[in-house]
Design a protein around this motif. Structure first.
Motif, PDB file in Angstrom:
ATOM      1  N   MET A 168       0.791  -1.333   0.019  1.00  0.00           N
ATOM      2  CA  MET A 168      -0.115  -0.154   0.002  1.00  0.00           C
ATOM      3  C   MET A 168       0.782   0.973  -0.055  1.00  0.00           C
ATOM      4  N   LYS A 169       1.881   1.148   0.988  1.00  0.00           N
ATOM      5  CA  LYS A 169       2.910   2.262   0.867  1.00  0.00           C
ATOM      6  C   LYS A 169       3.626   2.499  -0.349  1.00  0.00           C
ATOM      7  N   ALA A 170       3.925   1.205  -0.817  1.00  0.00           N
ATOM      8  CA  ALA A 170       4.686   1.400  -2.240  1.00  0.00           C
ATOM      9  C   ALA A 170       3.915   2.024  -3.344  1.00  0.00           C
ATOM     10  N   ALA A 171       2.606   1.528  -3.106  1.00  0.00           N
ATOM     11  CA  ALA A 171       1.878   1.986  -4.321  1.00  0.00           C
ATOM     12  C   ALA A 171       1.683   3.574  -4.228  1.00  0.00           C
ATOM     13  N   ARG A 172       1.544   4.193  -2.994  1.00  0.00           N
ATOM     14  CA  ARG A 172       1.432   5.632  -2.804  1.00  0.00           C
ATOM     15  C   ARG A 172       2.417   6.343  -3.310  1.00  0.00           C
ATOM     16  N   ARG A 173       3.743   5.715  -2.907  1.00  0.00           N
ATOM     17  CA  ARG A 173       4.976   6.350  -3.245  1.00  0.00           C
ATOM     18  C   ARG A 173       5.186   6.464  -4.868  1.00  0.00           C
ATOM     19  N   TRP A 174       4.620   5.275  -5.542  1.00  0.00           N
ATOM     20  CA  TRP A 174       4.709   5.426  -6.991  1.00  0.00           C
ATOM     21  C   TRP A 174       3.726   6.338  -7.561  1.00  0.00           C
ATOM     22  N   LEU A 175       2.651   6.250  -6.985  1.00  0.00           N
ATOM     23  CA  LEU A 175       1.563   7.213  -7.320  1.00  0.00           C
ATOM     24  C   LEU A 175       2.279   8.844  -7.099  1.00  0.00           C
ATOM     25  N   PHE A 176       3.101   9.016  -6.127  1.00  0.00           N
ATOM     26  CA  PHE A 176       3.516  10.278  -6.028  1.00  0.00           C
ATOM     27  C   PHE A 176       4.516  10.692  -7.127  1.00  0.00           C
ATOM     28  N   ARG A 177       5.390   9.633  -7.365  1.00  0.00           N
ATOM     29  CA  ARG A 177       6.454   9.812  -8.275  1.00  0.00           C
ATOM     30  C   ARG A 177       5.853  10.236  -9.669  1.00  0.00           C
ATOM     31  N   LEU A 178       4.738   9.435 -10.065  1.00  0.00           N
ATOM     32  CA  LEU A 178       4.150   9.416 -11.459  1.00  0.00           C
ATOM     33  C   LEU A 178       3.297  10.753 -11.459  1.00  0.00           C
ATOM     34  N   LEU A 179       2.777  11.349 -10.404  1.00  0.00           N
ATOM     35  CA  LEU A 179       1.689  12.276 -10.380  1.00  0.00           C
ATOM     36  C   LEU A 179       1.596  13.199 -11.467  1.00  0.00           C
ATOM     37  N   PRO A 180       2.983  13.927 -11.807  1.00  0.00           N
ATOM     38  CA  PRO A 180       3.073  14.822 -12.933  1.00  0.00           C
ATOM     39  C   PRO A 180       2.711  14.215 -14.087  1.00  0.00           C
ATOM     40  N   LEU A 181       3.184  12.898 -14.498  1.00  0.00           N
ATOM     41  CA  LEU A 181       2.921  12.313 -15.785  1.00  0.00           C
ATOM     42  C   LEU A 181       1.410  12.121 -16.038  1.00  0.00           C
ATOM     43  N   LEU A 182       0.953  11.427 -14.835  1.00  0.00           N
ATOM     44  CA  LEU A 182      -0.251  10.972 -14.943  1.00  0.00           C
ATOM     45  C   LEU A 182      -1.313  12.200 -15.068  1.00  0.00           C
ATOM     46  N   MET A 183      -1.014  13.447 -14.613  1.00  0.00           N
ATOM     47  CA  MET A 183      -1.746  14.603 -14.657  1.00  0.00           C
ATOM     48  C   MET A 183      -1.648  14.951 -16.132  1.00  0.00           C
ATOM     49  N   VAL A 184      -0.624  14.699 -16.901  1.00  0.00           N
ATOM     50  CA  VAL A 184      -0.427  15.276 -18.267  1.00  0.00           C
ATOM     51  C   VAL A 184      -1.303  14.329 -19.149  1.00  0.00           C
ATOM     52  N   VAL A 185      -1.243  12.967 -18.745  1.00  0.00           N
ATOM     53  CA  VAL A 185      -2.000  12.100 -19.538  1.00  0.00           C
ATOM     54  C   VAL A 185      -3.543  12.426 -19.435  1.00  0.00           C
ATOM     55  N   LEU A 186      -3.913  12.784 -18.222  1.00  0.00           N
ATOM     56  CA  LEU A 186      -5.275  13.089 -18.006  1.00  0.00           C
ATOM     57  C   LEU A 186      -5.861  14.459 -18.459  1.00  0.00           C
ATOM     58  N   PHE A 187      -4.655  15.223 -18.705  1.00  0.00           N
ATOM     59  CA  PHE A 187      -5.123  16.556 -19.117  1.00  0.00           C
ATOM     60  C   PHE A 187      -5.351  16.439 -20.680  1.00  0.00           C
TER      61      PHE A 187
END
Ligand SMILES: Nc1ncnc2c1ncn2[C@@H]1O[C@H](COP(=O)(O)OP(=O)(O)OP(=O)(O)O)[C@@H](O)[C@H]1O
Ligand SMILES: [Mg+2]
Lengths: 265, 261
Positions: free
Chosen positions: B1-20
Motif C-alpha cells: 500500500m505504501k509502495a503504491a502511494r510512493r509510485w503514485l506520488f512519483r508518477l503524479l506529474p506524468l499522470l496529470m499530463v495524460v489526464l489533461f
C-alpha cells in the motif's frame, strides 16, 4: 626607538578616528612601535582597543588619521594614495581563512604568484611545497569547503607565504581553532618563522600564544588606546612545546593576565 | 500500500499530463468542437509528424535558433559588461540609472515594430529584439552579484596588490557567476519570446513566421504543432543553461548558504 632605516615596520604617532553617522569614534589614540627585521612581535589588548585597526593600517587597507606608517623605511601613505610598492613583500593572514571557494587549495595558495604573472607549472610546484610546509600536502586538489577550519587556516598561511613575504601580519589567525590544534599551529608558525626569517606581527587574545612565540609582547590599553607596555621575552628559540609549563613562563603569563584585566576595565 | 502511494506520488506529474490530454480529447469529441477552433491531441500529433517531415522545417528551426542565441549572446556580453561597470562605479551607476529604470519599465515588446523599421525584416531586427528582452535579468543579476562580492575577499586581493583586471577576472566575475547564470536562465526564455515576436512582425522565415502562416491557412492543428516545437526548443535551451549553471558553479552548490561569499 630604532632609526627608521633599521625597522621593517614603523608606526610613528599613528592614530585612527572613524566617522560613523556623524559621531567620531577614536579607534586608536596614538601608537609608536618599531619592529626590527626578522623580529616576532605579538600584540595583546582588550577587545576594541584597535588591534585589528592597527594591523589594517599596516596592511594598507585603511589610512591613518594621524602619524605615519613606514614599511622598510618607505612611507606607506602619501596624501591618500597608497604606496603599493611598499606592500609587495607583505603577507596577511586574517582571522577568517578568506579562501576563494571556486579555487582549489592549490590555486588559492598560488594566488599571489598568479598575480605576479608566474607560469602555471612553477605556480603549481611552489603551491605544492607550501601545502607540504603547512601540513596539508594531501589536499592541494580539494576545494576549501572540503577542509576543516584548521586546515583552511593553514591554507591561508600558505597563501600568505607564497608571495615570499618579508613581513607577515596575522590577526587572531588561530582564534577559531581548538586548543590542541592551536598548539600545533603555534609550533608550525615558529618553525615557518625560523625557516623563512620573516618579520611577524601577530595579534592574538591568547596570552600564552603571544608569549610562547614572540621576541616582544606589546599590550595596548583601551580608552585611550595606546601602547601600554612592551615586554621582551627572553626564552631561547626554538622554544620547546613544554615551555608553557615552565614557572618563569607562567609568571610572565600571569603578570600580563592581571595587566589586561586592569586594562579592560 | 505504501509502495503504491510512493509510485503514485512519483508518477503524479506524468499522470496529470495524460489526464489533461484525455480530458481535452473527450471535451472535443463530446461537445463536437470544430477542429478549426481546437483540434484534438491526436490530430496535433499527426500534424507534428507531418511538420517534421516537411523539408524546410529545420531551416525555420535554425533561423529561430540563430536569432534566439544571437540575441542571448549579445545580452550576455552587454548585460555582464554594463552590470559590472555599474556595480563598480557609483558615478556611472547614478548617471545611467534613469535609462536602466526606463528599459526595465518600457513594455519592450511594443518596441518590436520600431526595431523592424530600424534593422529591417532580416535576422538583425529579431536578434536585437531577443537581446533587448533578455538583457535586463542578466544585467541586474550581474549588478547584484558584483555588488555582493565579499569584502573580505576583496581585501585579500588588495593586500596582494591586484590590479583591476585580476580583481575582475579572478574574483568578481567568479563570485557573481551564480547570480549571472540565474539571470541567464530567465534571459534565455525571454530571448526565445523576443525572436518569435520579431518573426510575428515581419520577415518570411522562422518558426514564429511559420505560426502566422499556418494561422492564415487555417491549419490550426499545424499551428499547435509549431507551438509544440517551439516549446521543445525552449525546454532544450533552458536545460542547457541550467546545466551550464550547475557545472560552472559547482563550488557554490557545494558550500552551505552561511559560508557563501
Ligand atoms: N570601519 C569602522 N568604522 C567605525 N568604527 C570602527 C571601524 N573599524 C573599527 N571601528 C572601531 O574602532 C575600535 C577598534 O576596533 P578594532 O576592530 O580595531 O578592535 P580590536 O582591538 O581588533 O578588537 P577585537 O579584539 O574585539 O578584535 C572599535 O571601537 C570599533 O568599533
Ligand atoms: Mg580585532
Amino acid at each position: 626607538m630604532n632609526s627608521p632605516a633599521l625597522a621593517d615596520i614603523e608606526l610613528s604617532g599613528v592614530g585612527k578616528t572613524f566617522e560613523s553617522e556623524g559621531r567620531e569614534v577614536v579607534a586608536i589614540e596614538r601608537i609608536d612601535l618599531a619592529v626590527a627585521p626578522g623580529e616576532f612581535v605579538s600584540i595583546l589588548g582588550p577587545s576594541g582597543c584597535g588591534k585589528t585597526t592597527a594591523l589594517r593600517m599596516i596592511a594598507g587597507l585603511v589610512e591613518p588619521s594621524l602619524g605615519d606608517v613606514a614599511i622598510f623605511g618607505t612611507p606607506l601613505w602619501n596624501r591618500g594614495r597608497r604606496n603599493d610598492a611598499a606592500l609587495a613583500r607583505l603577507g596577511v593572514v586574517f582571522q577568517e581563512p578568506r579562501l576563494f571557494p571556486w579555487f582549489t587549495i592549490e590555486d588559492n595558495v598560488a594566488l599571489p604568484l598568479r598575480l605576479r604573472g608566474q607560469g602555471e607549472a612553477a605556480r603549481r610546484r611552489r603551491a605544492g611545497e607550501l601545502c607540504e610546509l603547512v601540513g596539508i600536502g594531501g589536499f592541494a586538489k580539494h576545494r576549501p569547503n572540503e577542509l576543516s577550519g584548521g586546515m583552511r587556516q593553514r591554507a591561508a598561511i600558505a597563501r600568505a607565504l607564497a608571495g615570499d613575504p618579508r613581513i607577515l601580519l596575522m590577526d587572531e589567525p588561530f582564534g577559531a581553532l581548538d586548543a590542541i590544534t592551536r598548539d600545533q599551529m603555534n609550533l608550525e608558525l615558529q618553525r615557518i618563522w625560523r625557516a623563512t626569517g620573516c618579520t611577524i606581527l601577530l595579534v592574538t587574545h591568547s596570552i600564552s600564544e603571544a608569549v610562547f612565540l614572540a621576541d616582544r609582547v606589546v599590550t595596548l590599553s583601551l580608552r585611550p588606546s595606546r601602547v601600554h607596555r612592551v615586554r621582551r621575552i627572553d626564552f631561547q628559540h626554538p622554544r620547546d612545546p613544554d615551555l608553557p609549563t615552565d614557572p618563569a613562563f607562567q609568571t610572565i603569563v600571569r603578570a600580563i593576565k592581571h595587566e589586561l584585566a586592569e586594562l579592560g576595565r | 500500500m505504501k509502495a503504491a502511494r510512493r509510485w503514485l506520488f512519483r508518477l503524479l506529474p506524468l499522470l496529470m499530463v495524460v489526464l489533461f490530454f484525455a480530458a481535452w480529447e473527450g471535451y472535443v469529441v463530446f461537445f463536437k468542437v470544430s477542429a478549426f477552433i481546437l483540434p484534438p491531441p491526436d490530430r496535433i500529433v499527426t500534424a507534428m509528424v507531418r511538420l517534421l517531415q516537411q523539408r524546410n522545417v529545420f531551416m525555420h528551426v535554425r533561423v529561430t535558433l540563430v536569432e534566439t542565441l544571437g540575441g542571448f549572446g549579445a545580452a550576455i556580453v552587454t548585460g555582464v559588461a554594463l552590470g559590472t561597470v555599474m556595480a563598480k562605479s557609483p558615478w556611472i551607476e547614478r548617471a545611467l540609472r534613469p535609462f536602466v529604470v526606463a528599459t526595465q519599465i518600457i513594455p519592450k515588446v511594443a518596441l518590436a515594430p520600431l526595431f523592424i523599421l530600424w534593422f529591417g525584416f532580416g535576422l538583425e531586427s529579431k536578434i536585437v529584439i531577443a537581446a533587448v528582452l533578455s538583457f535586463f535579468p542578466i544585467f541586474s543579476n550581474t549588478f547584484i552579484g558584483v555588488r555582493s562580492v565579499d569584502r573580505g575577499l576583496r581585501e585579500v586581493m588588495t593586500t596582494m596588490n591586484a590590479g583591476a583586471w585580476p580583481i575582475f577576472w579572478l574574483l568578481e566575475i567568479r563570485a557573481a557567476m551564480p547570480f549571472i547564470l540565474t539571470g541567464m536562465e530567465v534571459g534565455i526564455v525571454l530571448a526565445i519570446i523576443g525572436a518569435i515576436v520579431g518573426e510575428f512582425m515581419g520577415g518570411s522565415v522562422g518558426l514564429g513566421n511559420l505560426a502566422i502562416l499556418t494561422l492564415q491557412e487555417m491549419q490550426v492543428d499545424k499551428l499547435f504543432a509549431v507551438v509544440l516545437l517551439l516549446t521543445l526548443i525552449g525546454v532544450v535551451l533552458y536545460i542547457g543553461v541550467s546545466m551550464l549553471r550547475r557545472w560552472l558553479t559547482a563550488w557554490h552548490e557545494a558550500i552551505g548558504a552561511d559560508e557563501r561569499p
